[in-house]
Scaffold this active site. Structure first.
Site, PDB file in Angstrom:
ATOM      1  N   GLY A 227      -2.370   5.547   2.943  1.00 59.43           N
ATOM      2  CA  GLY A 227      -3.828   5.603   3.005  1.00 59.43           C
ATOM      3  C   GLY A 227      -4.286   7.023   3.257  1.00 59.43           C
ATOM      4  O   GLY A 227      -3.644   7.986   2.838  1.00 59.43           O
ATOM      5  N   SER A 228      -5.386   7.141   3.973  1.00 55.49           N
ATOM      6  CA  SER A 228      -6.004   8.457   4.153  1.00 55.49           C
ATOM      7  C   SER A 228      -5.217   9.299   5.158  1.00 55.49           C
ATOM      8  O   SER A 228      -4.548   8.772   6.053  1.00 55.49           O
ATOM      9  CB  SER A 228      -7.432   8.276   4.654  1.00 55.49           C
ATOM     10  N   THR A 229      -5.337  10.606   5.010  1.00 54.67           N
ATOM     11  CA  THR A 229      -4.669  11.521   5.938  1.00 54.67           C
ATOM     12  C   THR A 229      -5.225  11.340   7.349  1.00 54.67           C
ATOM     13  O   THR A 229      -4.472  11.404   8.327  1.00 54.67           O
ATOM     14  CB  THR A 229      -4.815  12.962   5.431  1.00 54.67           C
ATOM     15  N   GLY A 232      -3.654   8.358   8.792  1.00 48.68           N
ATOM     16  CA  GLY A 232      -2.226   8.684   8.891  1.00 48.68           C
ATOM     17  C   GLY A 232      -1.921   9.518  10.125  1.00 48.68           C
ATOM     18  O   GLY A 232      -0.931   9.283  10.816  1.00 48.68           O
ATOM     19  N   GLU A 249       2.443   7.818   3.824  1.00 47.01           N
ATOM     20  CA  GLU A 249       2.173   8.197   2.432  1.00 47.01           C
ATOM     21  C   GLU A 249       0.676   8.473   2.351  1.00 47.01           C
ATOM     22  O   GLU A 249      -0.117   7.545   2.346  1.00 47.01           O
ATOM     23  CB  GLU A 249       2.546   7.001   1.554  1.00 47.01           C
ATOM     24  N   CYS A 283      -3.252   8.627  -5.250  1.00 48.70           N
ATOM     25  CA  CYS A 283      -2.936   9.701  -4.297  1.00 48.70           C
ATOM     26  C   CYS A 283      -2.365  10.905  -5.039  1.00 48.70           C
ATOM     27  O   CYS A 283      -2.562  12.036  -4.616  1.00 48.70           O
ATOM     28  CB  CYS A 283      -1.982   9.202  -3.235  1.00 48.70           C
ATOM     29  N   GLU A 381      -9.610  15.913  -0.983  1.00 49.38           N
ATOM     30  CA  GLU A 381      -9.298  14.792  -1.861  1.00 49.38           C
ATOM     31  C   GLU A 381     -10.569  13.971  -2.070  1.00 49.38           C
ATOM     32  O   GLU A 381     -11.170  13.486  -1.117  1.00 49.38           O
ATOM     33  CB  GLU A 381      -8.220  13.923  -1.219  1.00 49.38           C
TER      34      GLU A 381
HETATM   35  P1  NAP Z   1      -7.772   4.172   5.041  1.00 51.02           P
HETATM   36  O1  NAP Z   1      -8.891   3.919   5.989  1.00 51.02           O
HETATM   37  O2  NAP Z   1      -6.736   5.154   5.417  1.00 51.02           O
HETATM   38  O3  NAP Z   1      -7.089   2.750   4.754  1.00 51.02           O
HETATM   39  C1  NAP Z   1      -5.747   2.530   4.414  1.00 51.02           C
HETATM   40  C2  NAP Z   1      -5.225   1.306   5.171  1.00 51.02           C
HETATM   41  O4  NAP Z   1      -5.230   1.555   6.576  1.00 51.02           O
HETATM   42  C3  NAP Z   1      -6.074   0.062   4.993  1.00 51.02           C
HETATM   43  O5  NAP Z   1      -5.256  -1.083   5.024  1.00 51.02           O
HETATM   44  C4  NAP Z   1      -6.950   0.108   6.210  1.00 51.02           C
HETATM   45  O6  NAP Z   1      -7.522  -1.119   6.543  1.00 51.02           O
HETATM   46  C5  NAP Z   1      -5.997   0.568   7.257  1.00 51.02           C
HETATM   47  N1  NAP Z   1      -6.627   1.196   8.411  1.00 51.02           N
HETATM   48  C6  NAP Z   1      -7.863   1.755   8.503  1.00 51.02           C
HETATM   49  N2  NAP Z   1      -8.058   2.265   9.746  1.00 51.02           N
HETATM   50  C7  NAP Z   1      -6.914   2.033  10.441  1.00 51.02           C
HETATM   51  C8  NAP Z   1      -6.481   2.333  11.761  1.00 51.02           C
HETATM   52  N3  NAP Z   1      -7.263   2.999  12.621  1.00 51.02           N
HETATM   53  N4  NAP Z   1      -5.237   1.953  12.144  1.00 51.02           N
HETATM   54  C9  NAP Z   1      -4.431   1.297  11.287  1.00 51.02           C
HETATM   55  N5  NAP Z   1      -4.786   0.985  10.016  1.00 51.02           N
HETATM   56  C10 NAP Z   1      -6.005   1.351   9.594  1.00 51.02           C
HETATM   57  O7  NAP Z   1      -8.335   4.555   3.652  1.00 51.02           O
HETATM   58  P2  NAP Z   1      -9.800   4.194   3.100  1.00 51.02           P
HETATM   59  O8  NAP Z   1     -10.839   4.398   4.137  1.00 51.02           O
HETATM   60  O9  NAP Z   1      -9.756   2.873   2.472  1.00 51.02           O
HETATM   61  O10 NAP Z   1      -9.960   5.310   2.012  1.00 51.02           O
HETATM   62  C11 NAP Z   1     -10.460   6.576   2.386  1.00 51.02           C
HETATM   63  C12 NAP Z   1      -9.708   7.672   1.706  1.00 51.02           C
HETATM   64  O11 NAP Z   1      -8.304   7.529   1.931  1.00 51.02           O
HETATM   65  C13 NAP Z   1      -9.799   7.688   0.198  1.00 51.02           C
HETATM   66  O12 NAP Z   1     -10.963   8.213  -0.275  1.00 51.02           O
HETATM   67  C14 NAP Z   1      -8.598   8.505  -0.131  1.00 51.02           C
HETATM   68  O13 NAP Z   1      -8.874   9.863   0.065  1.00 51.02           O
HETATM   69  C15 NAP Z   1      -7.594   8.060   0.873  1.00 51.02           C
HETATM   70  N6  NAP Z   1      -6.676   7.032   0.354  1.00 51.02           N
HETATM   71  C16 NAP Z   1      -5.452   7.437  -0.062  1.00 51.02           C
HETATM   72  C17 NAP Z   1      -4.565   6.514  -0.574  1.00 51.02           C
HETATM   73  C18 NAP Z   1      -3.213   6.916  -1.046  1.00 51.02           C
HETATM   74  O14 NAP Z   1      -2.622   6.214  -1.843  1.00 51.02           O
HETATM   75  N7  NAP Z   1      -2.670   8.006  -0.567  1.00 51.02           N
HETATM   76  C19 NAP Z   1      -4.918   5.189  -0.678  1.00 51.02           C
HETATM   77  C20 NAP Z   1      -6.184   4.780  -0.231  1.00 51.02           C
HETATM   78  C21 NAP Z   1      -7.040   5.730   0.277  1.00 51.02           C
HETATM   79  P3  NAP Z   1      -8.996  -1.479   6.006  1.00 51.02           P
HETATM   80  O15 NAP Z   1      -9.101  -1.031   4.598  1.00 51.02           O
HETATM   81  O16 NAP Z   1      -9.009  -2.937   6.072  1.00 51.02           O
HETATM   82  O17 NAP Z   1      -9.947  -0.752   6.892  1.00 51.02           O
END
Ligand code: NAP
Ligand code: MG
Length: 480
Positions: A227-229, A232, A249, A283, A381
């Protein structure tokens, strides 16, 4: 509207609180289904089911049988491919031509590849200097794994994580993204059908709070996150404090370099696909283009021709090439970046500032030139169909620019000169290098990032090792 339950200890159950949330279709903005919202009580139940399976039937199962179950899961994904592809397109806005051709077959391929591994996980006999001593290693499963999945490739990312964990003999609690829970839940049904012992895999739908509760649970031995940095970093800090194993990742802003001698037709086609595939929600998107000044205008013209022909539309329409963005939130985020690029003085060559979403979250393929290195659209990103393009004069200059990012996920080079290609492959700092191609993949080839793009690798032997703990056994052969 139906309600989908959590999958805990081999059974579909509602959340302990009875709470649900609604998942929507990003092509229309309409609700699709209500889904159970897991809270801390459900997290505890899932972790304890995973622990019991780890201590019980799953660890007693012979490796060959474990491999057979994973292979059966690959068969079931293939047998249900049409349904999975439709669900993935409906829930995440991904074009049906892509989910049919890529997401679902690639997920099956992960399970098929990792189904072959359990019988090949071997320790070593170590030639130690200590006399009369037998020293060997065993490779043991890390334990109970929390796997947190993003929304951009929901089924495929679940397969990337489940395949190696199950092959290694771990048990798992999976948390899909709130935007895209449906294929994970369908996969839970297939896992039950395949005959995995109850508790081996548990699926908890919910939001970021669910993910945080899972990452906080002391019964978790390893966290795997995509997911997001920003999130992460948070998870890495938690894992550091508890000394829990972790792989991350994360994001990218990957440079794609076109040298003056490149096959320009191939470079333009590859660069177009590299950034606009999945509407830029990848990503490893080729989101920073650097073309040599002598070919820059020709490359931009070629991209503009393709952009004009791009078919942006509803995900379930077989002619759609670019579907909507996954959510209203992502739409607003990308819109903000496009506005920002214009405000900072970059030149908008294709696309427009999206208006308020009218039904689906559609953003046209967008291209900026005249971009300065410190602009946000060049550094951050965006995770949408937005390309920034910059000309360069010398190889040293472009290497400096390409490596001048906090990210390090992927980098690409287009050239006919083998020496230049491999010299640049060594000089570019990224986890994957693409030479005259962009982002092919295979379950046997490791993938992952450096710096802010993450820690560790997924897929291949490296991906399996991330779920194994070596244990060293010393034996005094003279003791009676
Ligand atoms: P995100 O918040 O990092 O979500 C990724 C996963 O983590 C989801 O299952 C999310 O659940 C979960 N999550 C969120 N907050 C968490 C926390 N505090 N502790 C544990 N898990 C948590 O990503 P996003 O907000 O959906 O997307 C935002 C940005 O992340 C995108 O614009 C992009 O830049 C980046 N992103 C990167 C990838 C990649 O493949 N590298 C993939 C997705 C997004 P919920 O969705 O249910 O909140
Ligand atoms: Mg959805």
């Amino acid at each position: 509207m139906t309600t989908s339950d959590l999958f805990i200890d081999g059974r579909f159950v509602p959340a302990a609180t009875g709470r649900t949330f609604t998942t929507i279709d990003p092509s229309t903005g309409d609700p699709i289904a209500d889904v159970a919202h897991a809270g801390p009580h459900d997290v505890a139940a899932a972790v304890s089911a995973a622990r019991a399976a780890l201590d019980g039937p799953w660890s007693r199962m012979p490796a060959a049988e474990r491999g057979r179950l994973i292979t059966r899961l690959a068969d079931l994904v293939e047998a249900n491919a049409d349904e999975l592809a439709e669900l993935e397109s409906l829930d995440g806005g991904k074009p049906i031509r892509n989910t049919r051709a890529m997401d679902v077959p690639a997920a099956a391929a992960q399970f098929r590849y990792f189904g072959g591994w359990p019988t090949k996980i071997e320790g070593e006999t170590i030639p130690v200097a200590v006399p009369d001593t037998l020293c060997y290693t065993r490779k043991e499963p890390v334990g109970v794994c929390a796997q947190i999945i993003p929304w951009n490739f929901p089924l495929l990312m679940a397969a990337w994580k489940l395949g190696p964990a199950l092959a290694a003999g771990c048990t798992v609690v999976v948390k899909p993204a709130e935007q895209t829970p449906l294929t994970t839940l369908r996969l839970a049904g297939l896992i039950a059908e395949a005959g995995f012992p109850a508790g081996t895999v548990n699926m908890l739908t919910g939001d970021g709070g669910t993910g945080a509760a899972l990452a906080d649970h002391p019964g978790v031995d390893k966290i795997a996150f995509t997911g997001s940095t920003a999130v992460g970093r948070e998870i890495g800090a938690k894992a550091g404090a508890r000394l829990t194993r972790v792989t991350l990742e994360l994001g990218g802003k990957s440079p794609n370099i076109i040298l003056p001698d490149a096959d320009l037709d191939a470079a333009i086609a590859g660069s177009y696909q590299g950034v606009y595939f999945n509407s830029g929600q990848a990503c490893n998107a080729a989101s920073r283009l650097y073309a040599h000044r002598s070919v820059f205008d020709q490359v931009i013209e070629g991209l503009l021709v393709r952009i004009k022909e791009a078919r942006v539309g509803q995900a379930l329409d077989p002619s759609t090439e670019l579907g909507p963005l996954v959510s209203a939130g992502q739409y607003q985020r990308v819109r903000g970046y496009i506005r920002d690029g214009i405000a900072e003085g970059a030149r908008l060559r294709a696309g427009e500032v999206p208006g308020e979403p009218d039904g689906g979250f559609f953003v046209q393929p967008t291209l900026f030139t005249d971009v300065a290195p410190d602009m946000r659209i060049h550094r951050e990103e965006i995770f949408g169909p937005v390309l920034v393009a910059t000309p360069f004069d010398t190889v040293d200059e472009v290497v400096r620019q390409a490596n001048g990012s906090e990210y390090g996920l992927a980098a690409g080079v287009w050239t006919r000169n083998l020496g230049d290609a491999h010299t640049l492959a060594a000089r570019l700092s990224a986890g994957s290098i693409y030479l005259n191609t962009w982002a092919p993949g295979d379950p046997a080839a490791p993938f992952g990032g450096i710096r802010a793009s993450g820690i560790g690798r997924e897929m291949g032997r490296a991906g399996l090792d991330a779920y194994l703990e070596p244990k060293t056994v010393w034996t005094n052969l003279t003791s009676r």
